[in-house]
Design a protein around this motif. Structure first.
Motif, mmCIF file in Angstrom:
data_model
loop_
_atom_site.group_PDB
_atom_site.id
_atom_site.type_symbol
_atom_site.label_atom_id
_atom_site.label_comp_id
_atom_site.label_asym_id
_atom_site.label_seq_id
_atom_site.Cartn_x
_atom_site.Cartn_y
_atom_site.Cartn_z
ATOM 1 N N HIS A 138 0.964 -1.141 -0.389
ATOM 2 C CA HIS A 138 0.167 -0.006 -0.248
ATOM 3 C C HIS A 138 0.469 1.362 0.015
ATOM 4 C CE1 HIS A 138 -2.865 3.164 0.967
ATOM 5 N NE2 HIS A 138 -3.764 1.579 0.867
ATOM 6 N N THR A 139 0.322 2.847 -0.767
ATOM 7 C CA THR A 139 1.961 3.152 -0.969
ATOM 8 C C THR A 139 0.730 4.717 -0.327
ATOM 9 O OG1 THR A 139 0.706 3.896 -3.619
ATOM 10 C CG2 THR A 139 2.451 2.268 -3.130
ATOM 11 N N ASN A 140 -0.234 4.696 -0.026
ATOM 12 C CA ASN A 140 -0.704 6.133 0.663
ATOM 13 C C ASN A 140 -0.772 5.957 1.453
ATOM 14 O OD1 ASN A 140 -0.882 7.036 -1.751
ATOM 15 N ND2 ASN A 140 -3.149 6.119 -2.398
ATOM 16 N N LYS A 141 -0.909 4.954 2.821
ATOM 17 C CA LYS A 141 -0.786 4.901 3.347
ATOM 18 C C LYS A 141 0.356 3.877 4.464
ATOM 19 C CE LYS A 141 -4.722 5.136 4.844
ATOM 20 N NZ LYS A 141 -4.975 6.496 5.624
ATOM 21 N N THR A 142 0.512 3.768 5.520
ATOM 22 C CA THR A 142 1.513 3.021 6.621
ATOM 23 C C THR A 142 0.544 2.214 7.487
ATOM 24 O OG1 THR A 142 3.019 4.972 7.492
ATOM 25 C CG2 THR A 142 3.485 2.991 8.543
ATOM 26 N N PHE A 143 0.126 1.333 6.955
ATOM 27 C CA PHE A 143 -0.692 -0.141 7.511
ATOM 28 C C PHE A 143 0.777 -1.046 8.818
ATOM 29 C CE2 PHE A 143 -3.086 -0.164 4.635
ATOM 30 C CZ PHE A 143 -4.618 -0.370 5.114
ATOM 31 N N LYS A 144 0.368 -0.882 10.245
ATOM 32 C CA LYS A 144 0.959 -2.062 10.749
ATOM 33 C C LYS A 144 -0.276 -3.574 10.824
ATOM 34 C CE LYS A 144 4.144 0.182 11.253
ATOM 35 N NZ LYS A 144 6.701 0.735 11.014
ATOM 36 N N VAL A 145 0.534 -4.468 10.698
ATOM 37 C CA VAL A 145 -0.134 -5.658 11.163
ATOM 38 C C VAL A 145 0.367 -6.287 12.192
ATOM 39 C CG1 VAL A 145 -1.326 -8.032 10.194
ATOM 40 C CG2 VAL A 145 -1.429 -5.757 8.924
ATOM 41 N N PHE A 146 -0.366 -6.597 13.385
ATOM 42 C CA PHE A 146 0.376 -7.838 14.595
ATOM 43 C C PHE A 146 -0.219 -8.362 15.019
ATOM 44 C CE2 PHE A 146 1.421 -3.195 15.070
ATOM 45 C CZ PHE A 146 2.431 -3.327 15.287
ATOM 46 N N SER A 147 0.732 -9.750 14.794
ATOM 47 C CA SER A 147 -0.111 -10.476 14.997
ATOM 48 C C SER A 147 -0.286 -11.154 16.669
ATOM 49 C CB SER A 147 0.661 -12.418 14.564
ATOM 50 O OG SER A 147 1.605 -12.331 14.973
ATOM 51 N N SER A 148 -0.012 -10.279 17.746
ATOM 52 C CA SER A 148 -0.224 -10.609 18.577
ATOM 53 C C SER A 148 -0.543 -8.998 19.703
ATOM 54 C CB SER A 148 0.257 -11.291 19.720
ATOM 55 O OG SER A 148 2.299 -10.430 19.452
ATOM 56 N N LYS A 149 -1.107 -8.839 21.419
ATOM 57 C CA LYS A 149 -1.498 -7.897 22.148
ATOM 58 C C LYS A 149 -0.099 -7.642 22.087
ATOM 59 C CE LYS A 149 -3.038 -8.780 25.272
ATOM 60 N NZ LYS A 149 -3.570 -9.044 26.824
ATOM 61 N N GLU A 150 0.959 -8.590 22.448
ATOM 62 C CA GLU A 150 2.298 -8.150 23.067
ATOM 63 C C GLU A 150 2.927 -7.536 21.763
ATOM 64 O OE1 GLU A 150 0.011 -11.096 25.771
ATOM 65 O OE2 GLU A 150 0.630 -11.392 23.101
ATOM 66 N N ASP A 151 2.493 -7.961 20.391
ATOM 67 C CA ASP A 151 4.199 -7.255 19.653
ATOM 68 C C ASP A 151 3.076 -6.030 19.706
ATOM 69 O OD1 ASP A 151 4.904 -9.448 18.960
ATOM 70 O OD2 ASP A 151 4.257 -10.281 17.082
ATOM 71 N N PHE A 152 2.512 -5.347 19.591
ATOM 72 C CA PHE A 152 1.342 -4.453 18.865
ATOM 73 C C PHE A 152 2.269 -3.732 20.389
ATOM 74 C CE2 PHE A 152 -1.886 -1.560 20.599
ATOM 75 C CZ PHE A 152 -1.837 -0.752 19.570
ATOM 76 N N LEU A 153 1.971 -4.171 22.101
ATOM 77 C CA LEU A 153 2.534 -3.272 22.820
ATOM 78 C C LEU A 153 3.500 -3.080 22.580
ATOM 79 C CD1 LEU A 153 0.067 -5.002 25.795
ATOM 80 C CD2 LEU A 153 0.000 -2.367 24.295
ATOM 81 N N SER A 154 5.078 -4.056 22.274
ATOM 82 C CA SER A 154 6.393 -3.208 21.856
ATOM 83 C C SER A 154 5.857 -2.940 20.941
ATOM 84 C CB SER A 154 6.770 -4.874 21.751
ATOM 85 O OG SER A 154 6.509 -5.749 22.242
ATOM 86 N N TYR A 155 5.506 -2.556 20.105
ATOM 87 C CA TYR A 155 5.785 -1.457 19.346
ATOM 88 C C TYR A 155 5.337 0.436 19.905
ATOM 89 C CZ TYR A 155 3.462 1.392 15.936
ATOM 90 O OH TYR A 155 3.830 2.745 14.662
ATOM 91 N N LEU A 156 4.167 -0.016 20.640
ATOM 92 C CA LEU A 156 3.562 1.158 21.112
ATOM 93 C C LEU A 156 4.804 1.926 22.071
ATOM 94 C CD1 LEU A 156 0.219 1.180 22.016
ATOM 95 C CD2 LEU A 156 1.159 2.259 19.972
ATOM 96 N N ILE A 157 5.175 0.853 23.388
ATOM 97 C CA ILE A 157 6.549 1.041 23.656
ATOM 98 C C ILE A 157 7.228 1.686 23.697
ATOM 99 C CG2 ILE A 157 7.751 -0.015 25.571
ATOM 100 C CD1 ILE A 157 5.499 -1.633 26.078
ATOM 101 N N GLY A 158 8.205 0.859 22.058
ATOM 102 C CA GLY A 158 10.012 1.137 21.815
ATOM 103 C C GLY A 158 9.832 2.310 20.602
#
Length: 158
Positions: A138-158
């Motif tokens: 996708h070129t017009n937007k940044t998509f982030k896909v996480f297969s777990s809550k933990e991976d998502f939270l790591s993204y937010l914290i990092g």
């Protein structure tokens, strides 16, 4: 011996994903919200959240032109506004059929960065790979896909 067996019947089943898929998904969203508050976010009722705040059920236009409510709209201190769609699918079912809907609808969201967070492995691997390919290309937007809550939270914290 029969008296002893009745003791086992009194032990509650602690299956954390019990109930209907809708109940399980609501529980996942509640768990995710609790984690957000634990890492320093606070709920607000503004149309656009301030830094380190979030709103629940933020409205946006879906792929059909109707109103859709994402799970959260978060204002991260360094990542900016993040529209979050969260979904739990523990057993195989129809969630992978929803991947194109999530993708196309989030493509219409006004935020530059959109996030899809899954919990459970109840989707087909091929469908998940399709979603990763679509979001990566996708070129017009940044998509982030996480297969777990933990991976998502790591993204937010990092």
């Amino acid at each position: 011996m029969d008296d002893q067996l009745s003791l086992f019947d009194e032990i509650p089943d602690k299956n954390e994903h019990a109930g209907s898929p809708q109940e399980s998904n609501r529980k996942f969203c509640t768990e995710l919200e609790e984690e957000l508050t634990t890492i320093g976010f606070a709920e607000c009722t503004d149309n656009q959240p301030q830094i380190q705040k979030y709103i629940k059920r933020a409205a946006y236009q879906d792929m059909y032109g109707g109103t859709r409510h994402s799970t959260f709209l978060i204002h991260h201190k360094t990542k900016g506004l993040l529209r979050i769609e969260a979904h739990r699918q523990v057993q195989s079912g129809s969630v992978d059929q929803k991947f194109p809907f999530f993708y196309e609808s989030l493509s219409n969201a006004p935020e530059e960065t959109v996030v899809i967070v899954f919990d459970g492995k109840g989707y087909k691997k091929e469908a998940y790979n399709w979603l990763l390919t679509q979001t990566k290309n996708h070129t017009n937007k940044t998509f982030k896909v996480f297969s777990s809550k933990e991976d998502f939270l790591s993204y937010l914290i990092g």
